[in-house]
Design a protein around this motif. Structure first.
Motif: not given
Length: 288
Positions: A151-175
């Protein structure tokens, strides 16, 4: 939490740059992968993250599996996200997907393989397996709905998430500065998804896991001098700044209202009713 997810082609857009990487957290003095059922050959590469920093980083074999060990002392999960993002960036890796699984999550390798397969079929950018009803949980909507595939949702929690690789890397400067990981799931990644046009997010109900340890409190004060709730609010403000600067047209949209205007702080009466209602809900769930 549910949102519309338009149909996707069964063919993924282009070839992945690298196989998926799945990180499993690990207290280095204990046996690794205690909750992973090794019931299939992994269709991804393994990362073990020793969050005590007691192990040596590098390549090794664990339970007959070739794994990469990353070791760094951390306070909480936000540190793990930062360490993984740095390592991927420094080594020049951009996996098809990046998954992060807590060490107290029961799940099988075949389950992870299936989740990745369905994510490719539906071109998902962010996804997560769902939780069995005997799990310790924070968000009830993360519990599995067995009549669904996903089912489609707005977000998933951080317990066991999966991200597309380039999307994950795009967060680097914001973490930087986020130790707890609070706010990364609900605010930062959904915001980056909107900015990058990678908005396909879903819970995969056909793949279930169980979270075994009780949820920890968000009241701890971290080395930054902030609590998890403080970090949540800071990440909310950072995400709003990104939206204001780059996508002001999203301010006031339905998506914006669901994420940024929904009430987060319960009154004392709401807290009481929640505490009284949870045992009843669990009893009803177990009776069905």
């Amino acid at each position: 939490m549910s949102t519309a997810l338009t149909p996707a082609s069964a063919t993924s857009p282009g070839s992945p740059t690298q196989r998926p990487w799945v990180l499993v957290s690990w207290p280095g003095a204990q046996a690794p992968l205690p909750c992973l059922h090794l019931d299939a050959q992994a269709q991804f590469d393994w990362l073990l993250f020793d969050y005590t920093g007691s192990q040596a980083s590098g390549e090794r074999e664990v339970n007959g599996l070739p794994v990469t060990v990353l070791a760094e002392p951390t306070e909480c999960k936000g540190d793990i996200f930062q360490a993984l993002c740095r390592w991927l960036h420094q080594t020049g890796r951009c996996p098809e997907y990046v998954g992060l699984i807590d060490d107290d999550v029961w799940i099988g390798v075949s389950d992870i393989n299936r989740a990745l397969h369905w994510a490719r079929c539906e071109r998902l950018d962010v996804f997560s397996p769902t939780l069995m009803h005997d799990s310790h949980y924070t968000h009830r909507w993360m519990l599995t709905q067995p009549h669904r595939l996903f089912r489609a949702v707005d977000w998933v929690e951080v317990m066991m998430p999966f991200y597309r690789g380039d999307l994950f890397l795009s967060a680097r400067e914001h973490l930087d500065g986020n130790v707890s990981s609070w706010g990364l799931d609900k605010y930062l990644w959904p915001t980056l998804q909107q900015l990058r046009g990678q908005t396909r997010t879903a819970l995969i109900d056909a793949v279930t896991a169980s979270h075994r340890r009780p949820i920890t409190s968000g009241n701890k004060t971290y080395r930054t001098g902030r609590t998890a709730f403080d970090e949540l609010q800071a990440m909310r403000e950072r995400s709003l700044q990104l939206l204001t600067a780059q996508r002001p047209d999203l301010l006031g949209s339905d998506w914006y209202r669901r994420l940024f205007e929904q009430r987060h702080v319960r009154s004392r009466w709401q807290q009481l009713w929640t505490a009284l209602g949870r045992p009843l809900r669990r009893w009803l769930e177990q009776s069905t």
